[in-house]
Design an enzyme around this catalytic site. Sequence first.
Site, PDB file in Angstrom:
ATOM      1  N   HIS A 296      38.101  70.308  84.913  1.00 44.61           N
ATOM      2  CA  HIS A 296      39.190  69.334  84.831  1.00 44.61           C
ATOM      3  C   HIS A 296      40.195  69.762  83.756  1.00 44.61           C
ATOM      4  CE1 HIS A 296      40.979  65.211  84.509  1.00 44.61           C
ATOM      5  NE2 HIS A 296      41.111  65.580  83.248  1.00 44.61           N
ATOM      6  N   GLU A 297      39.686  70.151  82.577  1.00 43.38           N
ATOM      7  CA  GLU A 297      40.569  70.571  81.485  1.00 43.38           C
ATOM      8  C   GLU A 297      41.332  71.844  81.848  1.00 43.38           C
ATOM      9  OE1 GLU A 297      41.224  68.768  78.864  1.00 43.38           O
ATOM     10  OE2 GLU A 297      39.811  67.249  79.576  1.00 43.38           O
ATOM     11  N   HIS A 300      44.331  71.120  83.906  1.00 41.95           N
ATOM     12  CA  HIS A 300      45.542  70.786  83.148  1.00 41.95           C
ATOM     13  C   HIS A 300      46.316  72.055  82.791  1.00 41.95           C
ATOM     14  CE1 HIS A 300      44.939  66.527  82.797  1.00 41.95           C
ATOM     15  NE2 HIS A 300      43.800  66.624  82.137  1.00 41.95           N
ATOM     16  N   GLU A 374      46.104  63.328  85.378  1.00 42.10           N
ATOM     17  CA  GLU A 374      44.655  63.142  85.441  1.00 42.10           C
ATOM     18  C   GLU A 374      44.144  63.220  86.876  1.00 42.10           C
ATOM     19  OE1 GLU A 374      42.540  63.104  82.890  1.00 42.10           O
ATOM     20  OE2 GLU A 374      44.339  63.475  81.687  1.00 42.10           O
ATOM     21  N   ASP A 378      41.595  66.126  88.221  1.00 45.36           N
ATOM     22  CA  ASP A 378      40.362  65.775  88.941  1.00 45.36           C
ATOM     23  C   ASP A 378      40.306  66.504  90.277  1.00 45.36           C
ATOM     24  OD1 ASP A 378      39.380  64.093  86.986  1.00 45.36           O
ATOM     25  OD2 ASP A 378      40.095  62.253  87.929  1.00 45.36           O
TER      26      ASP A 378
END
Length: 436
Positions: A296-297, A300, A374, A378
Amino acid sequence: MSPLSNIASWVNSPGLNWSQIIISLSTAKFIFMSYMNIRQLGVLQRGKPPKTLEAEAMQAAYDKSRAYSLDKIKCSIAFDIWLYCDSLIYIKFNVYLALWQASAYASSVLPGSAKGEITQSVLLAAIELLAHNLIILPFMYYRDFYLEEKHDFNNSTSSQWLIDKSKESLILLVIHSALIAGTLKVVELAEDLFIWYTWLFISIFIIVVGTLYPYLILPLFYKSKPLGLGKLKDSIDSLAHKNGFPLANVNVVNGSKTSSHTSAFFTGFPWSKHIFLYDTMVDKFEVEETTAVLAHEIGHWALNHMLIQSVYLQLRVLLILSAFSLFYRNPYLYSSFGFNHTPVYVKFGIFCYILTPMNCALQFMSNVLSRKHEYEADAYAVNQSYREHTATALVKNYKNNGGVLDAHWLYSAYHHSHPLLHERLQAIKQVSHKIK
């Protein structure tokens, strides 16, 4: 005349009662915040979680989250009342003028070369920071040693807490003083072009401090060590290699010394990234779940969310400075606070009261952008074949952190930079169906 010139002409009108306008703006914000809190209190009276969470067997977690959220919002209501009263006192009794005079007295004992408006402004900021910390200290102590401890999140001791708060205040004082001194010097040198040069200086300052935080500031509060060899390290290295993520190292932070909350983040330069995992996450999450969190990070990073957020922040700073330029030479605004000759720092401090409506609107906009990112991160993790583990990691994270599981839409839109758990789980299912 241009629309901007018309606005500048109107705000500089001598007939405006700026003291009353600012009190009205502060009161309007207090009423708005109170309204959202009351609506959220109503939501928290519900005995069952959202329907999408019932299938996840979340009743026990929901009860715990609801109790934690109720305590937090009651504390928030008391805190808002306290800050509103403090704001009224500031405005009604010309506290800014008294503090400026106090800073003038403090600067009078300094050597001649150290005197001047910039030095006095830095001293004023230090006095304000000290006063603010003293005002909020009881609430912070209550939060950490009653509220957090009541819900089994606090692991700190009173002595450690005092040491950490003292460090925080000192670090904030240094950073704040450097920012103020640098900004005022830029304004002094740039003259009529101060908006653009000040914007450039503040933007660079924010980027530098944000990048250096894990290396210079975080170690003052927590110890970290490289993640040892093993299944988790291999899984993270494989994920980074697969996505072309320039991973330099993975560090484990001893966050458990103060709190049982879980967290993870990465930072660094474009060519060298450093991942930081809190030991609470390493201990409580399965290898695949931790890897899903990092997927997930990395999402980003891969989707340029950090760059987009940085550009948004810089545009926000530019917008605020542009609005400030309309009030920069307004004698009626500052005379309503007892000033005849008004220093730049005091001008901006008073102007911040007028910013209240714009800041509220920008808060909504910031959360819209953050929530969009977000959802996208995801989806990125799901596309990395971590659909199931992304979902279970989210559930665990909300359980471990006492995350809000249900909220009034307006309260959530203003206060929450992340979607609620049931919203994220529903979005993950939709992405999974599309992949199939």
